[in-house]
Design an enzyme around this catalytic site. Structure first.
Site, PDB file in Angstrom:
ATOM      1  N   GLY A   1      -4.111   3.154   3.753  1.00 50.01           N
ATOM      2  CA  GLY A   1      -3.862   4.616   3.744  1.00 50.01           C
ATOM      3  C   GLY A   1      -4.675   5.061   2.638  1.00 50.01           C
TER       4      GLY A   1
ATOM      5  NE  ARG B   1      -1.332  11.444  -2.279  1.00 48.48           N
ATOM      6  CZ  ARG B   1      -0.254  11.063  -1.473  1.00 48.48           C
ATOM      7  NH1 ARG B   1       0.860  10.707  -2.158  1.00 48.48           N
ATOM      8  NH2 ARG B   1      -0.426  11.335  -0.021  1.00 48.48           N
TER       9      ARG B   1
ATOM     10  N   GLY C   1      -2.047   3.845  -2.409  1.00 46.36           N
ATOM     11  CA  GLY C   1      -2.300   2.628  -2.998  1.00 46.36           C
ATOM     12  C   GLY C   1      -1.833   2.665  -4.449  1.00 46.36           C
TER      13      GLY C   1
ATOM     14  CD  GLU D   1      -8.130  -3.365   4.124  1.00 45.06           C
ATOM     15  OE1 GLU D   1      -9.396  -2.807   3.796  1.00 45.06           O
ATOM     16  OE2 GLU D   1      -8.207  -4.759   4.372  1.00 45.06           O
TER      17      GLU D   1
ATOM     18  CB  CYS E   1     -10.937   3.672   6.077  1.00 41.82           C
ATOM     19  SG  CYS E   1     -10.963   2.406   7.362  1.00 41.82           S
TER      20      CYS E   1
END
Length: 499
Positions: free
Chosen positions: A231, A234, A236, A253, A287
């Site tokens: 995700g 923030r 993480g 990730e 990503c």
């Protein structure tokens, strides 16, 4: 095929899709796909207990036998590929080929994991003590928590689940609340593989449907030694300290702000093709999407002109329609974030091409945006901030060392690439003094990856690795073993302790 037909083909009944509190809508046209029953947080204790019990049984099953379950999962995915790919399109807004491609990733990682089940090897290490043998062995860790994002709603789960399961661990999956239907479909597909397998313990896979409270409970649980979270940066930052405090292991990730350097010797025709897919594929919601183009000043103007011509002809619309290349953004918030980023770039001296909302020839309730090309005078704050949308910032350079500095001068470190026919530039890009990303390519774009290589990045991307190579080690614990087959008891380092 309609969404209703697709859902039915994947085993989702009206009881699964109605009467709940979580409303799931399609980004294609805003239609309601289901109202799902959420997993009560009060059930987490029982779910964790079932998962722990499954671990105690599954860890003793020989790894090649565990691989047989994943082989059967791969077969079931092959049978369901068209339907599951279509559901990915309905729920995440991907064009048909990308939805099918995501399911193919799942099939590919199953094939990889089946082979891996016979290769969970450790090293034999020379001992300094006579008559001794030293080796390392790898053992399952326990339940693995998987938190996945909307943009790859099923592939990321499969990367984690296929490896975790052959390594001897159960999986507890918390999908994005934006894409829970594909998760339920995968749960059903996995259930069919379990039925064919025959003797697996109950509770190998739990799927949690709901919001952030479920994710928080999963992250905080000491019964879940490994958390894989995909995700935003923030997210993480919130997950990592909680897992670290209880001495768990994180596979993160997170964000990407990926760049392509285009040198003066580059094949521009090939570069343009790579840029367009990398920058606008999945409507810029990968990503690994290309977000920064760093072009040598001698070819920058020509390259930008070619890109503008290519962008002007891109088919934007319903992703289920043949020929469409760009579908919708996932929701209104994403459209607003794209508009805000473009305004910020303009305020910093950028010149914007495209980026407007598309309202004609597209489903009325979807958020369809023109991809944007933004020529920037410098790598500003806006450029250094990842916006999950099809925005390509263009920067110029004169010296290759300057280009590498620009490439690395962002907080994220996921994917990168260089287009050049200059061997020195290509090789330098791949050295310790080159790209600082987890993925570095030559004459291929940064977007997408094969499952054979470990996937992940550095810095604010989180440092995690999933999928191929030796990423399996993250789901296991390492044990060093020493065996004394002599009739002596020498101590290491020559220590004497006679009694």
């Amino acid at each position: 095929m309609s969404a209703e037909t697709t859902l039915a083909a994947l085993g989702l009944s009206s009881a699964d899709l109605t009467g709940g509190t979580l409303t799931v809508t399609s980004p294609i046209d805003g239609s309601v796909l289901g109202q799902l029953h959420e997993t009560p947080t009060s059930e987490m204790e029982a779910i964790l207990a079932k998962s722990k019990a499954a671990f105690k049984a599954w860890r003793t099953v020989p790894a090649p036998r565990r691989g047989e379950l994943i082989r059967l999962l791969g077969e079931e995915l092959r049978a369901a590929k068209d339907d599951l790919g279509a559901l990915v399109s309905w729920e995440a807004g991907k064009i048909t080929s990308e939805g099918l491609g995501e399911v193919q990733e799942m099939i590919d990682i199953c094939d990889f994991a089946v082979g891996l089940s016979r290769q969970l090897y450790g090293l034999t290490i020379a001992s300094e003590r006579p008559g001794h043998r030293m080796m390392e062995t790898w053992h399952p860790t326990g339940p693995v928590g998987v938190i996945s994002a909307f943009n790859f709603p099923v592939a990321v789960w499969s990367w984690n689940a296929a490896l975790a399961l052959v390594c001897g661990n159960p999986v507890i999956w918390k999908p994005s609340e934006k894409t829970p239907l594909t998760a339920l479909a995968c749960h059903n597909i996995f259930g069919r593989a379990l039925e064919r397998f025959g003797d697996a313990p109950e509770g190998l896979l739990h799927t949690l449907i709901g919001g952030a409270d479920l994710g928080k409970a999963l992250v905080a649980s000491e019964d879940v030694p490994v958390i894989s979270a995909t995700g935003s940066t923030r997210m993480g930052r919130a997950v990592a300290p909680i897992v670290a405090e209880r001495f768990g292991k994180c596979i993160l990730e997170l964000g990407g702000n990926n760049a392509m350097i285009v040198g003066p010797s580059a094949d521009l025709e090939m570069a343009v093709r790579a840029i367009v897919f990398s920058a606008v594929g999945t409507a810029g919601q990968r990503c690994t999407t290309l977000r920064r183009l760093i072009a040598h000043n001698s070819i920058k103007d020509e390259l930008v002109a070619r890109l503008k011509k290519a962008y002007a002809g891109l088919p934007i619309g319903n992703p289920l329609t043949d020929g469409t290349l760009i579908g919708p953004l996932v929701d209104e918030a994403s459209g607003a974030a794209m508009t805000a980023a473009l305004e910020g770039a303009k305020a910093e001296g950028g010149t914007v091409f495209g980026g407007n909302r598309v309202t004609e020839g597209v489903p009325a309730a979807g958020v369809y945006m023109e991809p944007a090309i933004v020529e920037m005078p410098a790598q500003t704050k806006t450029v250094k901030t990842e916006t999950f949308a099809p925005i390509l910032y263009v920067l110029g350079y004169d010296d290759f060392a300057e280009a590498i500095d620009l490439q690395n001068d962002v907080p994220q470190g996921l994917s990168s690439c260089v287009f050049t026919l200059n061997m020195r530039e290509a090789e330098q890009f791949l050295t310790a003094a080159g790209s600082d990303c987890g993925i570095a390519n030559v004459n291929i774009g940064p977007s997408g990856a094969e499952i054979g290589g470990a996937f992940g990045g550095e810095k604010e991307t989180g440092g995690g690795r999933e999928s191929g190579s030796d990423a399996w080690k993250a789901y296991m614990r390492r044990q060093t073993n020493t065996v004394n087959y002599s009739d002596e008891l020498p101590l290491a380092q020559g220590v004497k302790f006679d009694i």
